[in-house]
Motif scaffolding. Structure first.
Motif, mmCIF file in Angstrom:
data_model
loop_
_atom_site.group_PDB
_atom_site.id
_atom_site.type_symbol
_atom_site.label_atom_id
_atom_site.label_comp_id
_atom_site.label_asym_id
_atom_site.label_seq_id
_atom_site.Cartn_x
_atom_site.Cartn_y
_atom_site.Cartn_z
ATOM 1 N N GLN A 198 11.911 -68.144 53.087
ATOM 2 C CA GLN A 198 10.601 -68.785 53.205
ATOM 3 C C GLN A 198 9.700 -67.997 54.149
ATOM 4 O O GLN A 198 8.854 -68.564 54.846
ATOM 5 C CB GLN A 198 10.763 -70.227 53.690
ATOM 6 C CG GLN A 198 11.556 -71.098 52.741
ATOM 7 C CD GLN A 198 11.903 -72.452 53.330
ATOM 8 O OE1 GLN A 198 11.244 -72.948 54.238
ATOM 9 N NE2 GLN A 198 12.965 -73.067 52.820
ATOM 10 N N PHE A 199 9.894 -66.679 54.202
ATOM 11 C CA PHE A 199 9.061 -65.844 55.053
ATOM 12 C C PHE A 199 7.602 -65.929 54.601
ATOM 13 O O PHE A 199 7.305 -66.087 53.414
ATOM 14 C CB PHE A 199 9.526 -64.386 55.000
ATOM 15 C CG PHE A 199 10.827 -64.131 55.714
ATOM 16 C CD1 PHE A 199 10.940 -64.349 57.078
ATOM 17 C CD2 PHE A 199 11.948 -63.668 55.029
ATOM 18 C CE1 PHE A 199 12.131 -64.116 57.745
ATOM 19 C CE2 PHE A 199 13.144 -63.432 55.679
ATOM 20 C CZ PHE A 199 13.236 -63.657 57.043
ATOM 21 N N ASN A 215 13.698 -55.540 48.822
ATOM 22 C CA ASN A 215 13.544 -56.737 48.000
ATOM 23 C C ASN A 215 12.995 -57.864 48.863
ATOM 24 O O ASN A 215 13.664 -58.305 49.814
ATOM 25 C CB ASN A 215 14.874 -57.154 47.374
ATOM 26 C CG ASN A 215 14.681 -58.159 46.235
ATOM 27 O OD1 ASN A 215 13.734 -58.933 46.234
ATOM 28 N ND2 ASN A 215 15.593 -58.140 45.270
ATOM 29 N N VAL A 216 11.773 -58.312 48.546
ATOM 30 C CA VAL A 216 11.138 -59.412 49.277
ATOM 31 C C VAL A 216 10.755 -60.538 48.312
ATOM 32 O O VAL A 216 9.871 -61.346 48.599
ATOM 33 C CB VAL A 216 9.895 -58.922 50.053
ATOM 34 C CG1 VAL A 216 10.283 -57.955 51.154
ATOM 35 C CG2 VAL A 216 8.873 -58.291 49.107
ATOM 36 N N ASN A 219 9.483 -65.409 48.346
ATOM 37 C CA ASN A 219 9.150 -65.871 49.682
ATOM 38 C C ASN A 219 7.743 -66.454 49.630
ATOM 39 O O ASN A 219 7.273 -66.872 48.570
ATOM 40 C CB ASN A 219 9.256 -64.726 50.687
ATOM 41 C CG ASN A 219 10.689 -64.457 51.119
ATOM 42 O OD1 ASN A 219 11.236 -65.168 51.940
ATOM 43 N ND2 ASN A 219 11.304 -63.415 50.552
ATOM 44 N N GLN A 220 7.058 -66.463 50.767
ATOM 45 C CA GLN A 220 5.680 -66.948 50.824
ATOM 46 C C GLN A 220 4.778 -65.884 51.446
ATOM 47 O O GLN A 220 3.819 -66.190 52.147
ATOM 48 C CB GLN A 220 5.619 -68.253 51.628
ATOM 49 C CG GLN A 220 6.443 -69.370 51.017
ATOM 50 C CD GLN A 220 6.634 -70.558 51.948
ATOM 51 O OE1 GLN A 220 5.865 -70.756 52.883
ATOM 52 N NE2 GLN A 220 7.666 -71.356 51.686
ATOM 53 N N PHE A 221 5.117 -64.614 51.203
ATOM 54 C CA PHE A 221 4.336 -63.520 51.766
ATOM 55 C C PHE A 221 2.917 -63.521 51.194
ATOM 56 O O PHE A 221 2.685 -63.894 50.036
ATOM 57 C CB PHE A 221 5.006 -62.178 51.476
ATOM 58 C CG PHE A 221 6.252 -61.934 52.282
ATOM 59 C CD1 PHE A 221 6.198 -61.920 53.667
ATOM 60 C CD2 PHE A 221 7.484 -61.705 51.666
ATOM 61 C CE1 PHE A 221 7.342 -61.687 54.421
ATOM 62 C CE2 PHE A 221 8.629 -61.473 52.404
ATOM 63 C CZ PHE A 221 8.552 -61.471 53.792
ATOM 64 N N GLY A 235 11.513 -55.109 44.908
ATOM 65 C CA GLY A 235 11.248 -56.352 44.202
ATOM 66 C C GLY A 235 10.273 -57.159 45.021
ATOM 67 O O GLY A 235 10.537 -57.449 46.195
ATOM 68 N N THR A 236 9.138 -57.527 44.437
ATOM 69 C CA THR A 236 8.087 -58.187 45.217
ATOM 70 C C THR A 236 7.596 -59.479 44.573
ATOM 71 O O THR A 236 6.684 -60.115 45.104
ATOM 72 C CB THR A 236 6.885 -57.240 45.399
ATOM 73 O OG1 THR A 236 6.409 -56.840 44.101
ATOM 74 C CG2 THR A 236 7.277 -56.008 46.203
ATOM 75 N N GLY A 237 8.149 -59.882 43.438
ATOM 76 C CA GLY A 237 7.654 -61.058 42.733
ATOM 77 C C GLY A 237 7.911 -62.350 43.486
ATOM 78 O O GLY A 237 8.689 -62.409 44.443
ATOM 79 N N GLY A 238 7.218 -63.414 43.042
ATOM 80 C CA GLY A 238 7.439 -64.731 43.628
ATOM 81 C C GLY A 238 6.831 -64.906 44.993
ATOM 82 O O GLY A 238 7.333 -65.687 45.819
ATOM 83 N N ASN A 239 5.726 -64.174 45.284
ATOM 84 C CA ASN A 239 5.005 -64.321 46.541
ATOM 85 C C ASN A 239 3.537 -64.617 46.244
ATOM 86 O O ASN A 239 3.141 -64.760 45.092
ATOM 87 C CB ASN A 239 5.155 -63.052 47.399
ATOM 88 C CG ASN A 239 6.543 -62.924 47.990
ATOM 89 O OD1 ASN A 239 6.905 -63.632 48.910
ATOM 90 N ND2 ASN A 239 7.342 -62.001 47.443
#
Length: 702
Positions: A198-199, A215-216, A219-221, A235-239
């Motif tokens: 949950q960063f 790989n990040v 999260n909530q970046f 990997g940067t998806g889902g932020n």
């Protein structure tokens, strides 16, 4: 025949001399593994292991490798182990490989870990809490995997010294908050896994690392992905990344050719970055000149403001490094303040006027808490961190606190203090606070103004080892104080309520607790003006944060103890405290001496379960404090003999001074602090020792 027998005997004797000899394992290593075995619920799959004694190296214990008489590797991966790892791991000073991955271990990761380890793998367990701050001192660490656990706190700024770290995996936890700035110091980091946490915030701190694999995901970046990271395997998806072109880097930031090329909505490349950066630099330069001219005309802030800043520096860890004891402190810190004083702007949130007029404000005086030598970056960070600190506590509504405490439900009760009950307040966003509900009988006649004055005075107390007041509430006859919540409980709980396999208080840790608490009392007695007497120093009022830093609570509440000295903790009262008016700063020194006795012996100040001559701790212990043989017998058995004898003796000498019957013979707290600091120096403590476990030392160690 006779000559032949002599030759035969010679060969037998020579064979004995040259045959392999198994070195008996070092006793601190054996003790640490014994405790670990018991903490793991004595699993049958660990063949050869014992809960006491044994020879791990000579008898080839399961998963243990040695070099000579020292344990160097512990590999217990995938064995279905349960329980915890024990509290003596820091005694394993030769361990470089530590792997307990893929088991069923629960609870927090121990604060004490092997201090010189290069490889740690605790992944795929059920660990909760945060990443232990002791990792910050593992300068040889190359691999750290804490992935697939239940870690749920924010990351402390602990990575500044981990320049050898090559792989870091914190994935599949519930870690939150921004990435710490010290990530920038991971100059060898090649692989970083932060996915499924949950960063939040930007990831700019990763821009200049030598990463090959990142790989990040999930999260909530926010913000933009730095150009430097776009060409690596990531990997940067889902932020929640920002859309559109990224802004130009700030002045002095590293530039690369691909940073100056952005794309418009049609996908066409436009050379806009250079132009924007040039304009921004020009504007910033002009603003800088104006600020410099203006700041020269401003008079420097009052000296007491600098001292308030100086005494208020908050550390995430109360260090005992020998560099802190440098005699160059006065020159270095004065230069720092001289160089930086003009940068303190008038928007700083500390209310200068209220400090000037406040009876609790702190005068132009340096306490020994400041005998440290910071580098320029540390000083700037600490100075800036205090700009957000206000002396005004937040006003909470009664309805808000009722909701957060379940209407002060019994299940939320943390404890019963001398002036009221303390409750745990939990909010929807996960924030947890401690609410002290003061007994209404102390406010007969509706003295709301008096309560608000007490709140005002307490809110001006800022010290790394004092529990910070967050807010207050005064409604419908209820008067409450809202504090930080310390998840690790109190010293009383650690010493007197823990079982034998969960108590992590090594000798080094005990000295650190004593020194931190002494600094807090010194601040009250000798820095604040007028001097503030605590009147209720006891082990249950010494609270621990996640890194076992001590925080003295109930500071500034002496007003409530005026009715009777019996409000104080039984067994901590100085002999002269037969009435409230007799209580002085020297009475605080006595109470602190009793706390030190608790740290030394592990005993309570009064214990009716002991034989009658031993029920009163001070009366029993005082005659033995200068007897080295008796001292060895009265020391806390939980230490298992792992302490330096001379350090123990010097610690006892300080106690003897504090608990003297005549108040005038007790030393001021500044002398107590200096004595504890000298004890640290003589014991050749440093950061590694502090995070490392206690060990037996011979006289030549001194």
């Amino acid at each position: 025949m006779h000559q032949k027998n002599i030759v035969s005997l010679w060969f037998v004797f020579f064979g004995v001399l040259t045959s392999p000899v198994h070195s008996k394992t070092k006793s601190p290593d054996v003790s640490a593994l014994n405790v670990m075995y018991s903490s793991l619920n004595s699993p049958s799959q660990l063949s050869g292991w014992k809960s006491s004694g044994g020879d791990p190296c000579g008898d080839s214990w399961e998963g243990i490798k040695c070099s000579g008489s020292s344990v160097t590797e512990i590999n217990l991966a995938g064995l279905g182990l349960t329980g915890s790892m024990g509290y003596q791991l820091s005694s394993l000073t030769s361990v470089t490989h530590f792997d307990l991955s893929d088991n069923n271990l629960k609870g927090e990761i121990p604060y004490q870990l092997p201090p010189n380890v290069a490889h740690i793998d605790l992944s795929r367990n059920g660990f909760s809490g945060g990443v232990p701050y002791s990792i910050s001192q593992m300068t040889d660490l190359e691999y750290l995997n804490l992935g697939h656990n239940q870690l749920n706190n924010q990351l402390s700024d602990m990575f500044g010294k981990l320049s050898k770290l090559k792989e870091l995996d914190l994935s599949y936890n519930s870690l939150s908050g921004n990435l710490p700035q010290s990530f920038q110091s991971l100059s060898s980091l090649k692989k970083l896994n932060l996915e499924n946490n949950q960063f939040s915030g930007p990831i700019n701190v990763l821009a200049n690392l030598p990463l090959k694999d990142l790989n990040v995901e999930n999260n909530q970046f926010t913000g933009w992905i730095p150009e430097e990271l776009k060409d690596i395997d990531s990997g940067t998806g889902g932020n929640s990344w920002s859309s559109g072109p990224a802004p130009p880097p700030p002045p002095g930031a590293k530039h690369h050719a691909n940073q100056h090329s952005t794309k418009n909505d049609d996908g066409k490349s436009v050379k806009s970055g250079v132009t924007i950066a040039g304009i921004a630099l020009g504007v910033l330069a002009a603003i800088g000149i104006l600020i410099a001219l203006f700041s020269r005309r401003k008079s420097p802030p009052p000296s007491h403001f600098l001292d308030e800043e100086r005494i208020s520096q908050r550390r995430s860890f109360t260090p005992l490094a020998s560099r802190e004891l440098s005699q160059d402190f006065h020159t270095g810190i004065r230069k720092d303040f001289k160089d930086n004083s003009r940068s303190l702007d008038s928007s700083a949130s500390i209310d200068i006027k209220s400090l000037q007029n406040s009876p609790s404000s702190c005068p132009k005086r340096a306490s020994s808490d400041f005998k440290q030598s910071y580098d320029d970056n540390e000083f700037a960070n600490r100075l800036n961190s205090k700009r957000s600190t206000s002396v005004r506590a937040i006003s909470y509504s009664l309805a808000d606190l009722q909701l957060a405490t379940g209407n002060f439900a019994t299940g939320r009760l943390l404890g019963q203090g001398s002036i009221g009950r303390i409750y745990r307040a939990k909010y929807a966003d996960g924030k947890v606070l401690a609410v002290k509900k003061i007994d209404s009988s102390l406010f007969q006649g509706g003295r709301v103004e008096e309560f608000l004055q007490i709140v005002s005075n307490i809110s001006r107390l800022h010290h790394p080892n004092i529990a910070e007041l967050i807010g207050h509430c005064s409604e419908q006859g209820h008067n409450m104080l809202v504090y930080e919540y310390f998840r690790n409980g109190s010293l009383h709980e650690f010493l007197h309520m823990s079982d034998d396999y969960s108590k992590p208080l090594t000798w080094n840790t005990r000295i650190r607790i004593a020194l931190g608490t002494a600094r807090a009392v010194e601040y009250l007695h000798e820095v604040c003006s007028p001097s503030s007497v605590h009147k209720n120093i006891k082990s249950s009022n010494i609270l621990f944060d996640a890194e076992l830093n001590p925080h003295l609570s109930d500071c500034g509440l002496a007003t409530f103890h005026q009715r009777t000295s019996q409000n104080l903790g039984v067994g901590y009262n100085a002999p002269e405290c037969t009435k409230p008016s007799a209580y002085t700063v020297k009475s605080d020194v006595y109470s602190f001496g009793v706390v030190m006795l608790e740290l030394l012996t592990g005993r309570m100040p009064l214990d009716s379960s002991k034989p009658k001559p031993e029920q009163c701790l001070v009366r029993w212990a005082t005659p033995q404090l200068h007897d080295i043989d008796a001292l060895g017998k009265m020391v806390d058995p939980a230490l298992r003999g792992l302490y330096p004898p001379k350090s123990l003796s010097r610690f006892a000498d300080i106690i003897a001074l504090c608990v003297q019957l005549e108040p005038e013979f007790r030393p001021p707290m500044s002398e107590v602090v200096q004595s504890l600091m000298r004890l640290v120096q003589r014991s050749s403590f440093n950061y590694r020792d502090d995070f490392g476990g206690s060990r037996r030392m011979d006289d030549h160690d001194y």
